[in-house]
Design a protein around this motif. Sequence first.
Motif, short mmCIF file in Angstrom:
data_model
loop_
_atom_site.label_atom_id
_atom_site.label_comp_id
_atom_site.label_asym_id
_atom_site.label_seq_id
_atom_site.Cartn_x
_atom_site.Cartn_y
_atom_site.Cartn_z
N UNK A 1 16.56 5.57 -97.65
CA UNK A 1 16.34 5.30 -98.77
C UNK A 1 15.44 6.37 -99.70
N UNK A 2 15.01 6.05 -100.82
CA UNK A 2 14.01 6.68 -101.52
C UNK A 2 12.43 6.34 -101.40
N UNK A 3 11.48 7.23 -101.30
CA UNK A 3 10.27 6.67 -101.23
C UNK A 3 9.15 7.97 -101.63
N UNK A 4 7.98 7.38 -101.73
CA UNK A 4 6.90 8.51 -102.07
C UNK A 4 6.01 8.59 -101.06
N UNK A 5 5.34 9.83 -100.71
CA UNK A 5 4.51 10.12 -99.71
C UNK A 5 3.09 9.34 -100.24
N UNK A 6 2.69 8.65 -99.03
CA UNK A 6 1.28 8.05 -99.15
C UNK A 6 0.29 8.90 -98.31
N UNK A 7 0.62 9.25 -96.99
CA UNK A 7 -0.11 9.89 -96.24
C UNK A 7 0.55 10.73 -95.45
N UNK A 8 -0.20 11.68 -94.78
CA UNK A 8 0.48 12.64 -93.53
C UNK A 8 -0.64 12.94 -92.58
N UNK A 9 -0.49 13.05 -91.52
CA UNK A 9 -1.34 13.36 -90.33
C UNK A 9 -0.87 14.12 -89.41
N UNK A 10 -1.61 15.23 -89.01
CA UNK A 10 -1.04 16.14 -87.83
C UNK A 10 -0.53 15.44 -86.49
N UNK A 11 0.29 15.58 -85.92
CA UNK A 11 0.60 15.06 -84.50
C UNK A 11 1.34 16.30 -83.67
N UNK A 12 0.42 16.64 -82.75
CA UNK A 12 0.90 17.86 -81.70
C UNK A 12 0.57 19.16 -82.61
N UNK A 13 1.27 20.06 -82.17
CA UNK A 13 1.23 21.36 -83.03
C UNK A 13 2.05 21.51 -84.21
N UNK A 14 3.29 20.81 -84.04
CA UNK A 14 4.34 21.19 -85.15
C UNK A 14 4.63 20.14 -86.05
N UNK A 15 4.20 18.66 -85.59
CA UNK A 15 5.11 17.72 -86.33
C UNK A 15 3.74 16.92 -87.10
N UNK A 16 4.17 16.05 -87.91
CA UNK A 16 3.00 15.14 -88.76
C UNK A 16 3.81 13.67 -88.61
N UNK A 17 2.65 12.77 -88.71
CA UNK A 17 3.18 11.45 -88.96
C UNK A 17 3.07 11.00 -90.61
N UNK A 18 4.29 10.77 -90.99
CA UNK A 18 4.31 10.20 -92.25
C UNK A 18 4.32 8.95 -92.76
N UNK A 19 3.69 8.66 -93.84
CA UNK A 19 3.62 7.15 -94.24
C UNK A 19 4.10 7.38 -95.77
N UNK A 20 5.28 6.33 -95.95
CA UNK A 20 5.88 6.62 -97.33
C UNK A 20 5.74 5.06 -97.70
N UNK A 21 5.96 5.15 -99.22
CA UNK A 21 6.13 3.73 -99.88
C UNK A 21 7.22 3.65 -100.62
N UNK A 22 8.20 2.67 -99.98
CA UNK A 22 9.49 2.61 -100.61
C UNK A 22 9.74 1.14 -101.46
N UNK A 23 10.62 1.14 -102.04
CA UNK A 23 10.52 -0.41 -103.00
C UNK A 23 11.29 -1.38 -102.28
#
Length: 241
Positions: free
Chosen positions: A5-27
């Motif tokens: 689906x579609x969503x807007x980014x709420x937060x992101x935080x670094x995970x390891x060297x190259x990845x991030x953990x992303x939290x989004x809000x979807x309807x």
Amino acid sequence: MEWQGEASVMTQRRHGENAVILTVLSRDAGLVSGLVPGGASSKRAAMLQPGNRLSLRWRARIEEHLGTFTVEPLRARPGLMDSADALAGTNAVTSLLTYALPERDPHPALADATEALLDRIDAGQGWAESYLKWEMHLLDELGFGLDLSSCAVTGARQGLAYVSPRSGRAVSAAGAGDWAPRLLPLPALLGGCGNGGIADALRLTGHFLQTRLAEFHAGKPLPPARARLVARLTASEVRHG
């Protein structure tokens, strides 16, 4: 398990060297978190800024796992980074949502209100009152909504001057009587018969965010981002008042 689906980014935080953990809000799915491989690169990091709109596919072996996102950009909101006030507003919105909402618990009306508010901040329009209405909406969605339509004592719809700190209901000046010193002022911005602008209105919503959401529901302090935004909006009101 899979969600798309579609969503807007709420937060992101670094995970390891190259990845991030992303939290989004979807309807339709509420808050969803997942791993974005390569999300820490400079090109992808810009796409994953809070407030940006994305097309996502989330996959996990079982529902309880963090899962992984496949991400495509839909619409950037560069205005959210254009000023200190806009950034403070964005941080307050995203922090309160990730603080208050459990994951994968849809709140479609709140998601719509959040999108509309982020659009106003992005456009650089006067959005302080929209933010106040958004906080009222947040309280309502969580079951802590205020009833400012009529006096809890007399039933009158005119002359409303206070709010009960316990029930969240409006009280008229006539109905308050000797209890007036124990009640919270109802600012004119929220329909009160006296004075009071954005700072007073946010003080009122802040009381219920603190007593209902933080102390009763979450059991931890409100995100500092909210206090920083209130300080900025209060200072702006003083400067232009």
